[in-house]
Scaffold this motif. Structure first.
Motif, PDB file in Angstrom:
ATOM      1  N   UNK A  23     -73.333   8.822  84.944  1.00 42.56           N
ATOM      2  CA  UNK A  23     -72.773   8.439  86.365  1.00 42.56           C
ATOM      3  C   UNK A  23     -73.871   7.776  87.302  1.00 42.56           C
ATOM      4  N   UNK A  24     -75.185   8.578  87.248  1.00 41.27           N
ATOM      5  CA  UNK A  24     -75.997   8.042  88.125  1.00 41.27           C
ATOM      6  C   UNK A  24     -76.771   6.748  87.841  1.00 41.27           C
ATOM      7  N   UNK A  25     -76.608   6.543  86.546  1.00 39.56           N
ATOM      8  CA  UNK A  25     -77.248   5.191  86.090  1.00 39.56           C
ATOM      9  C   UNK A  25     -76.105   4.164  86.306  1.00 39.56           C
ATOM     10  N   UNK A  26     -75.243   4.385  86.068  1.00 35.08           N
ATOM     11  CA  UNK A  26     -73.906   3.379  86.434  1.00 35.08           C
ATOM     12  C   UNK A  26     -73.996   2.961  87.736  1.00 35.08           C
ATOM     13  N   UNK A  27     -73.798   3.987  88.776  1.00 34.61           N
ATOM     14  CA  UNK A  27     -73.656   3.716  89.973  1.00 34.61           C
ATOM     15  C   UNK A  27     -74.956   2.997  90.616  1.00 34.61           C
TER      16      UNK A  27
ATOM     17  N   UNK B 211     -68.670  14.375  85.500  1.00 29.60           N
ATOM     18  CA  UNK B 211     -69.836  14.241  86.461  1.00 29.60           C
ATOM     19  C   UNK B 211     -69.481  14.703  87.681  1.00 29.60           C
ATOM     20  N   UNK B 212     -70.121  14.921  88.642  1.00 28.80           N
ATOM     21  CA  UNK B 212     -69.792  14.880  90.331  1.00 28.80           C
ATOM     22  C   UNK B 212     -69.331  13.325  90.629  1.00 28.80           C
ATOM     23  N   UNK B 213     -68.722  13.417  91.653  1.00 30.65           N
ATOM     24  CA  UNK B 213     -68.176  12.260  92.255  1.00 30.65           C
ATOM     25  C   UNK B 213     -69.511  11.420  93.052  1.00 30.65           C
ATOM     26  N   UNK B 214     -69.638  10.303  92.683  1.00 30.66           N
ATOM     27  CA  UNK B 214     -70.832   9.638  93.392  1.00 30.66           C
ATOM     28  C   UNK B 214     -70.192   8.068  94.074  1.00 30.66           C
ATOM     29  N   UNK B 215     -70.786   7.559  95.263  1.00 32.49           N
ATOM     30  CA  UNK B 215     -70.325   6.468  95.908  1.00 32.49           C
ATOM     31  C   UNK B 215     -70.850   5.371  95.319  1.00 32.49           C
ATOM     32  N   UNK B 216     -69.979   4.528  95.524  1.00 29.32           N
ATOM     33  CA  UNK B 216     -70.314   3.061  94.869  1.00 29.32           C
ATOM     34  C   UNK B 216     -70.710   2.224  95.876  1.00 29.32           C
ATOM     35  N   UNK B 217     -71.874   1.603  96.016  1.00 24.10           N
ATOM     36  CA  UNK B 217     -72.176   0.834  97.051  1.00 24.10           C
ATOM     37  C   UNK B 217     -72.318  -0.738  96.816  1.00 24.10           C
ATOM     38  N   UNK B 218     -72.401  -0.847  95.491  1.00 19.86           N
ATOM     39  CA  UNK B 218     -72.442  -2.386  95.047  1.00 19.86           C
ATOM     40  C   UNK B 218     -71.325  -2.814  94.073  1.00 19.86           C
ATOM     41  N   UNK B 219     -71.177  -4.047  94.001  1.00 19.28           N
ATOM     42  CA  UNK B 219     -70.043  -4.255  92.766  1.00 19.28           C
ATOM     43  C   UNK B 219     -68.705  -4.377  92.941  1.00 19.28           C
ATOM     44  N   UNK B 220     -68.160  -5.094  92.255  1.00 19.67           N
ATOM     45  CA  UNK B 220     -66.501  -5.144  92.344  1.00 19.67           C
ATOM     46  C   UNK B 220     -66.038  -4.142  91.264  1.00 19.67           C
ATOM     47  N   UNK B 221     -64.731  -3.503  91.644  1.00 13.69           N
ATOM     48  CA  UNK B 221     -64.348  -2.445  90.867  1.00 13.69           C
ATOM     49  C   UNK B 221     -64.018  -2.938  89.461  1.00 13.69           C
ATOM     50  N   UNK B 222     -64.868  -2.637  88.317  1.00 12.25           N
ATOM     51  CA  UNK B 222     -64.581  -2.929  86.949  1.00 12.25           C
ATOM     52  C   UNK B 222     -63.113  -2.297  86.456  1.00 12.25           C
ATOM     53  N   UNK B 223     -62.555  -2.825  85.821  1.00 16.28           N
ATOM     54  CA  UNK B 223     -61.097  -2.545  85.217  1.00 16.28           C
ATOM     55  C   UNK B 223     -59.889  -2.452  86.150  1.00 16.28           C
ATOM     56  N   UNK B 224     -60.467  -2.988  87.435  1.00 19.05           N
ATOM     57  CA  UNK B 224     -59.274  -3.275  88.385  1.00 19.05           C
ATOM     58  C   UNK B 224     -58.502  -4.766  88.150  1.00 19.05           C
TER      59      UNK B 224
END
Length: 708
Positions: A144-148, A388-401
């Motif tokens: 999760x940390x890597x993706x975010x 994983x724990x929830x993490x804030x997304x600061x960049x990017x457009x929501x994928x899968x949306x």
């Protein structure tokens, strides 16, 4: 579902949606309590109790005849084995046939069977849950940390900072001088929401709330009214519900070492209710962008009535026309690192505002992007799930949306016009290709260098990273080189010279011979032959045809209008004939023409003609009629105008071959070309009747007596 006043009297979007979702989940979990079930199904589920008894008896017969010299016992044992083998094969066939026929998603079940029978398994040794012996939860957190943090890591690595000279908005101000009207988000209706819900597939996958599309569709009649009220509040206030901003991510392995987190891509699962409101917003946004002609024509990705074939045609036709003029032609094929993940929210919102997405619509887009969270889930070999724990997304457009791809198109929309004075762009989502042409070497080299400067500047200003290792320059040449053709070597460290590259799944070489593409297709199609051979025990022509079309045909027919008339295509045709003989249990030397007719499958040359003609009739705006060239009325006035060229490379291209093949069609079929479904049906009947083994056979055929 009973709905109280709390839904229709609440003015705050978040409170109204929270009340609705809490009520829905309470009823949902009361109706469908979670039950953990372990499936201890046999590895070979078609082995019945009777077959097991027969196998035990076979073993006893074997021991009896082995310890005896009685020939009758030996013969009896052999006959018993033959009968038992047929019984097991029949049981296996019945089991899988029933499995496929009773499935809602037949293709998915068929693919699962193929993977099972071909022993396509994953190794536990390379499972991501075994990374450095960490616990499952810590591994999920690492993913999760890597993706975010992908975007921030790239920005840090490349030391990106926006200066005054790197202002991304200057490209819009320089190239888009039109003043756009303000977008208005009109209210939705129960009819629109019901239509959207019914259009959803019966998927069982779900977001963090546990509500799948299948459950959503079943409960639709009871929830449409509160949803209409809540979604209209969203449109009128510009507030996107917070509980719809949470996504679950599943890591999907790409290639390389399975223990490396960088070798995985995130697959996002959003709440089902989010898809509904996103489709409502999308409809209003795309309507506004289309009416104001905002989206660049050079962008082919994520657009209605736009395909990879259209993008590839735009690229190749430009190359072929330039080569026909004996010009120098080169292509820069860009690879962007994590483009969707690196979209800067502030830049995106500023661009939206410039295009007229202001007021409540701007506030809604800002609310949609702000405060989004994600968590990653993984499973162990016992299918236990860890989060994983929830993490804030600061960049990017929501994928899968639903809105994410459209937002990316808006973000990259000003790139083609920025380059338009020096080059031609062909873009499919983030796949960016630039074609540079010139009639002299000096101008060509200058244009190439200037294009690279503009590209680098635009990407830097918009905080996107060019992957230099995968960004290439390819110069296109005719096979018969002449004095006007000169090999250009780039002098920039950003790109490397190559002889072939990949474009939207096609391997394009410098002389457009398609040899390398056919070479790549060959092992894939040979594997399809193996799969068909493995599934022959099913004995069902319908299932075998379904496997053929989903496995072999889908690979063979992709991009066939570009490579299907090449000299190398004969190698693919040979493989197709082999798989047809396998499906019909024919001998190697049996002719395949009647077999193609029997199965209702077009040979490769006929499939090329079929696909090319469908491309022509669905994209007639790309072709000219003879009547548009001259005003003299002749019997060929309604034929397509055949371009004048002596270059074989151009004659084998879509523009030339498409016109020539279309013009040879029987008149009554050309007359129905505006009715694409009917044209498609009649054309397939025609091609199945004659079973052409080459394009020359098609040209030699007299269709005067052909009537349907």
């Amino acid at each position: 579902m009973k709905t109280g006043r709390m839904f229709f009297s609440e003015t705050e979007v978040n409170v109204a949606y929270n009340n609705f979702l809490n009520t829905y989940l309470r009823i949902f979990y009361a109706s469908f309590p979670l039950v953990k079930v372990r499936n201890f199904q046999s590895a070979k589920p078609w082995i019945t109790k009777g077959i097991k008894i027969s196998c035990f008896n076979k073993r006893k017969l074997y021991l009896n005849y082995r310890n005896s010299n009685n020939v009758d016992l030996k013969n009896h044992y052999k006959r018993y084995c033959q009968i038992l083998s047929k019984v097991i094969t029949t049981a296996k066939s019945l089991y899988y046939n029933n499995l496929i026929s009773q499935a809602d998603n037949k293709q998915k079940v068929t693919w699962n069977i193929i993977n099972t029978l071909t022993n396509k398994k994953t190794s536990n040794d390379n499972d991501p849950t075994n990374i450095n012996g960490k616990s499952f939860t810590s591994i999920a957190n690492a993913f999760n940390t890597y993706f975010v943090s992908v975007a921030e890591n790239l920005l840090t690595k490349n030391s990106f900072t926006i200066t005054k000279n790197d202002d991304p908005m200057r490209y819009l101000r320089q190239n888009f001088t039109h003043c756009y009207s303000q977008i208005k988000l009109y209210n939705t209706t129960t009819y629109e929401i019901n239509k959207i819900i019914n259009s959803q597939k019966n998927k069982t996958s779900h977001g963090y709330d546990g509500i799948s599309d299948k459950i959503l569709k079943a409960s639709a009649p009871f929830i449409i009214s509160p949803l209409t009220y809540i979604f209209n509040k969203v449109l009128s206030t510009g507030v996107f519900p917070d509980r719809l901003k949470y996504s679950e991510v599943q890591p999907l392995f790409k290639k390389g070492e399975k223990t490396e987190i960088t070798n995985y891509r995130p697959i996002s699962l959003l709440p089902s209710f989010s898809k509904i409101i996103e489709k409502i917003i999308y409809k209003r946004l795309i309507s506004y962008l289309t009416e104001n002609n905002i989206l660049a024509n050079e962008q082919f990705g994520f657009r209605k009535n736009s395909t990879t074939n259209m993008a590839t045609y735009a690229l190749l036709n430009n190359i072929q026309l330039s080569l026909d003029k004996k010009w120098l032609v080169g292509g820069i094929f860009c690879d962007l690192q994590k483009a969707f993940d690196c979209v800067n929210h502030n830049i995106l919102l500023e661009k939206m505002k410039y295009y007229g997405i202001t007021g409540t619509a701007y506030k809604l887009m800002q609310s949609y992007l702000d405060g989004r969270y994600q968590r990653t889930k993984i499973k162990d070999k016992y299918l236990n799930t860890f989060f994983s724990s929830w993490e804030l997304i600061k960049h990017g457009v929501p994928q899968g949306s639903v809105l994410g791809p459209l937002m990316f198109l808006i973000y990259i929309n000003d790139l083609p016009i920025t380059l338009s004075k020096i080059a031609t762009s062909v873009i499919f989502a983030d796949d960016t290709s630039i074609i540079i042409t010139s009639n002299n070497k000096i101008d060509f080299e200058n244009a190439l260098q200037q294009t690279m400067i503009e590209l680098s500047s635009w990407f830097r200003s918009n905080l996107l990273t060019l992957n230099c290792d995968k960004t290439h320059f390819l110069q296109f040449l005719t096979t018969h080189k002449n004095e006007t053709q000169q090999q250009i070597v780039t002098s920039t460290s950003l790109i490397t010279d190559i002889n072939s590259t990949r474009f939207l799944g096609l391997k394009i070489d410098s002389t457009l011979t398609w040899r390398e593409h056919v070479t790549e297709l060959t092992p894939k199609l040979n594997k399809a032959c193996y799969v068909i051979r493995t599934l022959m025990f099913l004995r069902s022509p319908e299932i075998l045809r379904m496997v053929y079309f989903s496995y072999f045909h889908s690979i063979m027919s992709y991009g066939i209008i570009f490579w299907g008339n090449s000299h190398s295509s004969i190698n693919i045709f040979k493989i197709q004939k082999r798989i047809i003989r396998i499906m019909t249990k024919s001998n190697k030397r049996d002719t395949c023409r009647p077999l193609f007719k029997k199965l209702g499958i077009l040979p490769l040359p006929s499939q090329y003609i079929f696909s090319l003609l469908l491309f022509v009739v669905t994209n007639k705006k790309l072709f000219l009629l003879n009547s548009q060239i001259h005003s003299i009325h002749t019997r060929h006035s309604d034929n397509l105008h055949l371009p004048q060229t002596g270059l074989t490379l151009v004659q084998k291209g879509v523009a030339y071959s498409g016109c020539k093949i279309y013009n040879h069609l029987p008149l009554h079929i050309k007359n129905i070309s505006n009715n694409v479904p009917l044209f498609k049906s009649i054309l397939k009947k025609l091609l199945l009747q004659y079973v052409f083994y080459s394009v020359d056979e098609y040209y030699q055929q007299n269709f005067n007596d052909c009537v349907y």
